[in-house]
Design an enzyme around this catalytic site. Sequence first.
Site, PDB file in Angstrom:
ATOM      1  N   LEU A  21       1.706  62.043  53.061  1.00  0.00           N
ATOM      2  CA  LEU A  21       0.286  61.741  53.204  1.00  0.00           C
ATOM      3  C   LEU A  21      -0.430  62.948  53.792  1.00  0.00           C
ATOM      4  O   LEU A  21      -1.525  63.318  53.383  1.00  0.00           O
ATOM      5  CB  LEU A  21       0.097  60.524  54.108  1.00  0.00           C
ATOM      6  CG  LEU A  21       0.754  59.232  53.623  1.00  0.00           C
ATOM      7  CD1 LEU A  21       0.551  58.114  54.629  1.00  0.00           C
ATOM      8  CD2 LEU A  21       0.176  58.829  52.278  1.00  0.00           C
ATOM      9  N   HIS A  43      11.856  58.470  44.378  1.00  0.00           N
ATOM     10  CA  HIS A  43      10.798  58.103  45.298  1.00  0.00           C
ATOM     11  C   HIS A  43       9.677  59.130  45.377  1.00  0.00           C
ATOM     12  O   HIS A  43       8.519  58.786  45.566  1.00  0.00           O
ATOM     13  CB  HIS A  43      11.444  57.917  46.679  1.00  0.00           C
ATOM     14  CG  HIS A  43      10.512  57.434  47.729  1.00  0.00           C
ATOM     15  ND1 HIS A  43       9.667  56.375  47.532  1.00  0.00           N
ATOM     16  CD2 HIS A  43      10.292  57.853  49.001  1.00  0.00           C
ATOM     17  CE1 HIS A  43       8.965  56.166  48.639  1.00  0.00           C
ATOM     18  NE2 HIS A  43       9.307  57.048  49.531  1.00  0.00           N
ATOM     19  N   HIS A  69      15.311  57.435  47.390  1.00  0.00           N
ATOM     20  CA  HIS A  69      15.376  56.574  48.577  1.00  0.00           C
ATOM     21  C   HIS A  69      16.617  55.698  48.435  1.00  0.00           C
ATOM     22  O   HIS A  69      16.843  55.110  47.389  1.00  0.00           O
ATOM     23  CB  HIS A  69      14.106  55.722  48.649  1.00  0.00           C
ATOM     24  CG  HIS A  69      13.914  55.071  49.981  1.00  0.00           C
ATOM     25  ND1 HIS A  69      14.584  53.937  50.343  1.00  0.00           N
ATOM     26  CD2 HIS A  69      13.149  55.417  51.042  1.00  0.00           C
ATOM     27  CE1 HIS A  69      14.221  53.603  51.581  1.00  0.00           C
ATOM     28  NE2 HIS A  69      13.354  54.492  52.020  1.00  0.00           N
ATOM     29  N   SER A  72      12.898  48.846  53.302  1.00  0.00           N
ATOM     30  CA  SER A  72      12.912  49.724  54.468  1.00  0.00           C
ATOM     31  C   SER A  72      14.323  49.878  55.027  1.00  0.00           C
ATOM     32  O   SER A  72      15.136  48.957  54.995  1.00  0.00           O
ATOM     33  CB  SER A  72      11.994  49.170  55.548  1.00  0.00           C
ATOM     34  OG  SER A  72      12.248  49.821  56.760  1.00  0.00           O
ATOM     35  N   ARG A 115      20.601  59.131  55.365  1.00  0.00           N
ATOM     36  CA  ARG A 115      20.056  58.747  54.069  1.00  0.00           C
ATOM     37  C   ARG A 115      20.795  59.313  52.859  1.00  0.00           C
ATOM     38  O   ARG A 115      21.166  58.578  51.949  1.00  0.00           O
ATOM     39  CB  ARG A 115      18.621  59.265  53.975  1.00  0.00           C
ATOM     40  CG  ARG A 115      17.592  58.198  53.983  1.00  0.00           C
ATOM     41  CD  ARG A 115      16.254  58.819  53.714  1.00  0.00           C
ATOM     42  NE  ARG A 115      15.224  58.039  54.392  1.00  0.00           N
ATOM     43  CZ  ARG A 115      13.940  58.076  54.059  1.00  0.00           C
ATOM     44  NH1 ARG A 115      13.525  58.870  53.097  1.00  0.00           N
ATOM     45  NH2 ARG A 115      13.071  57.336  54.694  1.00  0.00           N
TER      46      ARG A 115
END
Lengths: 644, 259, 342
Positions: free
Chosen positions: A437, A367, A241, A255, A302
């Site tokens: 998730l 991450h 990340h 964030s 990113r």
Amino acid sequence: MADSPRVIVVGGGLAGLAASVRVAEAGLPVDLFSMVPVKRSHSVCAQGGINACNKVAAQQGYSEWQHMDETLYGGDFLNHQPPVYEMTHWAPKIINLLDRMGVPFNRTNEGERDLRLFGGSLFKRTHFAGASTGQQLLYGLDEQTRRYEAEGKVNKYEFWEFLWPIVDDSTGEKVCKGIVAQDMRTMEIRAFRADAVVMATGGNGLIYGKSTMSVICTGGAASRCYQAGAALGNPEMIQVHPTAIPGEDKCRLMSESARGEGGRVWVPRTKGDDRHPLDIPENERWYFLEEKYPDYGNLVPRDIATREIFWVCQDGMGIGGGNMVYLDITHLPQATKDKLAAILEIYEKFTGDDPREVPMKIFPAVHYSMGGVYTTYTPYDPDKDTYTPATQPKRKPGEGMLLGDPQNMTTDIAGLYAFGEANYAYHGATRLGANALLSCIFDGLFCGLSVANYARDPKGGKASGVADSVVDRFVEQEKHKVTKLTESHGSNNPYEIHRELGVEMTASATVVKTEERLLQARAKLNELRERYADLKITDTGLYTNQNVSFSRALGDMLIYAQAIIEGSIARKESRGSHYRDDFPDRIDEPFHATTKAWYDPSAEGSCRIEWEPIPLPLVPLRKRDYGAATAKKTDESKEPAAAK
Amino acid sequence: MIAPATPKTFKVRIKRQDGRDQPAYWQEFEVERRPSQNIIAVLQQIAANPVTTAGEQVEPVVWDSGCLEEVCGSCTMVINGHVRQSCSALVPDLLEDADDNTITVEPMTKFPVVRDLFVDRQRMFDNLVKVKAWVPIDGTHDLGEGPKESPEKQQERYAISRCMTCGCCLEACPQFTLDNDFLGAQAIAQAYYFNEHETGKKLKGERLEALAGPGGVADCGNAQNCVKVCPKEIPLTEAIAKAGRQLTVHAVKKFFTGK
Amino acid sequence: MTAATTSAPVTTRPGAPKPKTRTSVAGPLSQHHFVLRRLHSLSGIVPVGLFVIGHLFTNAQMIWQDNGETFQHEVEFIHSIPALLFIEIALWSAIAFHAGLGLYYTFSGKGNVAAYSYGDNIRYSLQRWTGVIALVFIFFHIATLRWRWDILGLWDTPFYYKGYSVPGMEEQFPALANVPLSAPLTAYALQYSVWVALLYLVGVVAVVFHWSNGLWTAAISWGLTISTGAMKKWGYVCIGLFVALMVFFGAAFVGSLRYDFDAMTPQQKAATLFTVGDGQWAFDDKERLETDLASIGMEAVLLPPEDADETGAAGDERPIVEPSETPGVADDAADHGGDAAH
């Protein structure tokens, strides 16, 4: 009941709990092992949300198919397509189920589940519960597990550490018949027989020293399965990340909305400038992202942001020469700062500095582990489908997995399954935000049935019938390891070895990899393993000895780390999160294939690599190149959500 | 930013205990100050080199921790006399109002000590079973969406659902002791949380019966420490009051209707 | 071999520390836990609480400096209530019930004000302490004034040192004989000893605090105030009630301290006649007392020593008239007695 098939689930995160619930529902007793009370598993840390095609997005042209396509594209086609197809098609059902379990998803005025935009999609397809979706989902499953526990269908072994799978190879095939585990309080080591074992043991961030993961995410359990004969898949695929808050103890996520709202990334122009950031005048600050990418500035995608920050620090330009750059929002208007309040408070809480006044110090951090234990599956076959009613049309071959088939998510050891982050199956070379998730819960629910079906008819007969000598051998092996550790009076501090391991792995195998640096890491790991053989253990007692537990896991981390390094060396291309500076392009021939890593003490790095081609039954390969415009849009699209 | 005059090290006094029902004793360690240092980092530093200020090599301190982001609830300790999560307890803040450049770290007192700073909080999870803290769904099969819910109700429930079972509320509660059976704010709030869910309501009667028994909501003495020490700022006292209201209504109904 | 047993279902968590057996009340107490808790709350608020309000209001009449006439009127009204005994029994039972359970509940918790010195927590501990203090206070208050106990002589009580009697008074003034006459008795006691005054001050503050704070927590327990805002607002109301009752008490207290014994009517004097162990009279003016008594055909007679002994007096025979100083406050009161007596 005494001779009823039993299932062991190792790990009490989303995948483990979903599996426990599903297996218990299928009527089999479950023994659930976890190093921590299951409610404290690392899944609680996920903040963003969970993806699923929903009724609003569906009316705007979005579909489960597209969700699958985004996941495959994001993963740079290193993921197998049938499992991803199945997962994305189950996603809406999973959301509904969690909704029924009482997870407090955010709501619209009409009481519908609210949605947010997330990276990798132009549609609002991410469901969320405040700023702690992972926690809420985990609690939903934890509650259902507790219900089964109260009914006596799930038996929890919390504060028990998985030590080794009991592998019976007396029939010529490796079959898992239970586990050896240790009570972390009394230090009792015991064998637990089971007809099927599910490893839902999460990621391995601790191999990198400090990551965004919990202190329990050592990857030790996966490494033990690897050493016991289960292959790893794509171990080199590690997600980093770009913006995390480096701490003394771990890295915490910052964030991306901080950049989205106008935060600027910079370092002092002069190497080693140790003035207070507010004392450094504007013309002596190097806004390197804005300078190098005038179009996108701080809003570059990113992976680019991650690499640039990494390079700047590698060149010694980081703050104080270390691995940190400034993320500055001090210049933003008060209204914007208020909008970012939630994330700014996290920074303030853990650093003690107010980011409204002082620029934040950030650095990329490990991450998520896309790679993990290699698992296989049975693609959907309309002829074998016994669940779809005869009146309904069946799917085409390869569209999904075959529900209930015992092969789904099984490892190379029969009866040993790997679910969730512990396996390698769904995310390919990069994971999309809010897909983790989903994959964990999907594994538990969909493949849980496979586990139950297998346990009813396990290979090599019932676990209760396995000879005691087979089982005792593993118990003795583990007891011997503990004895060896408690009698270690060598010269090397395990915490120091771990620190060096983390530093080495972070420097060599995260954001930017090169052959040269990887070879250096290979040598360093060999050195660390030698030093590990001569440990100094300060706690030699046999009661709640965390020193033993940690040192044992350290040995397993070193072995897993070698697989990461060997995989990184072998994959001479750049794909997804795996960026080789010496091979900056994706090379599909021969690397559009799974890195299958086998533990082999005689091989270089104790690791033998095989390439397993990946079939493309649903979507053809295409270049992964988020168009410049799209890239910008995607990044912006994340903002309203994250800033919430 | 550490001012130049700040000492380079500080002392940590740790209350240790070798096992359950063993006598407790104190040890003092000298620890180097580092930037953004929290109690977990301090304990890690000690673990790497467990030597007391008296120069004695001792066994490393045992403690419980997990996410280190204040969401898992593992690392609750009593630090400088106050219960809190040790991951978010920053050294500079702790030293600011500490005497003698010393921080004290103790295990929670309302739960049995397993070893050193590691306590057994199983009672909290058992209490969740007592109040049937779950939604009795029919099963995992695809049965469509869950019940609709207003954003206001969601906000109310979400606030309570952030409870991470850390035990701060119970440690600070004068009514919750090692040897009584008070459920405490955590379990009472969870009971209310599930009573407020459309399907969770099905067990409301059973939950309220559990709350009516010994150790139930009526035992709360309204000291309201819970809400002040809760790291998640859960409106615990409101949840307790609401559970009390539900119980009052339930009891009156039961008295007149017999069910 | 034991290590390699099959994972049979286990009832207790292996390796988990043994749970401590927790104290729980057996039988009916645990069966009707909730009802008892609510009755405890109710018994504190309604019978006891309301009685205390009435009592304090009546006592406050002492402020009028009319020799307790208004007060006496109220008292007589109360005593004229038919079946008073039943009301009293009901009250005593309510107090006993509230106190009994309250004591049990008090010891089920453990205050921690030192570590968590928040206002609400301090009040939690105070509620328990004041409960105990109130119980002790109420017991002595009722025992000495209502039941006329002389508690084992330990209570060197100035309330009714039976050094003297007025023979024939009971026949002549039957009504007076049965009246507790708390006003002059209490007034004298307060004037007599700083300790008694202090005991009353502490005792009544404890009772009033316990009641008004109990009212605040009861509103939460019953679920009447469920938002933080409502709790706060109701808190102000409870503070108001506390202050109001303290004003009542203050009136009674000041009134008692300023009570002028010499200004009483002869009948009142006869009924109130008492002295104390060291021979101090409640009345400044011995001659006037004797005159007043004579005017209604009475005479104070020293009780026989053994009788006095039984009631805890020192056996020494004392002269009936031995003028001495009355407590200082009484002097002041005497000075102002005339002004207030209207």
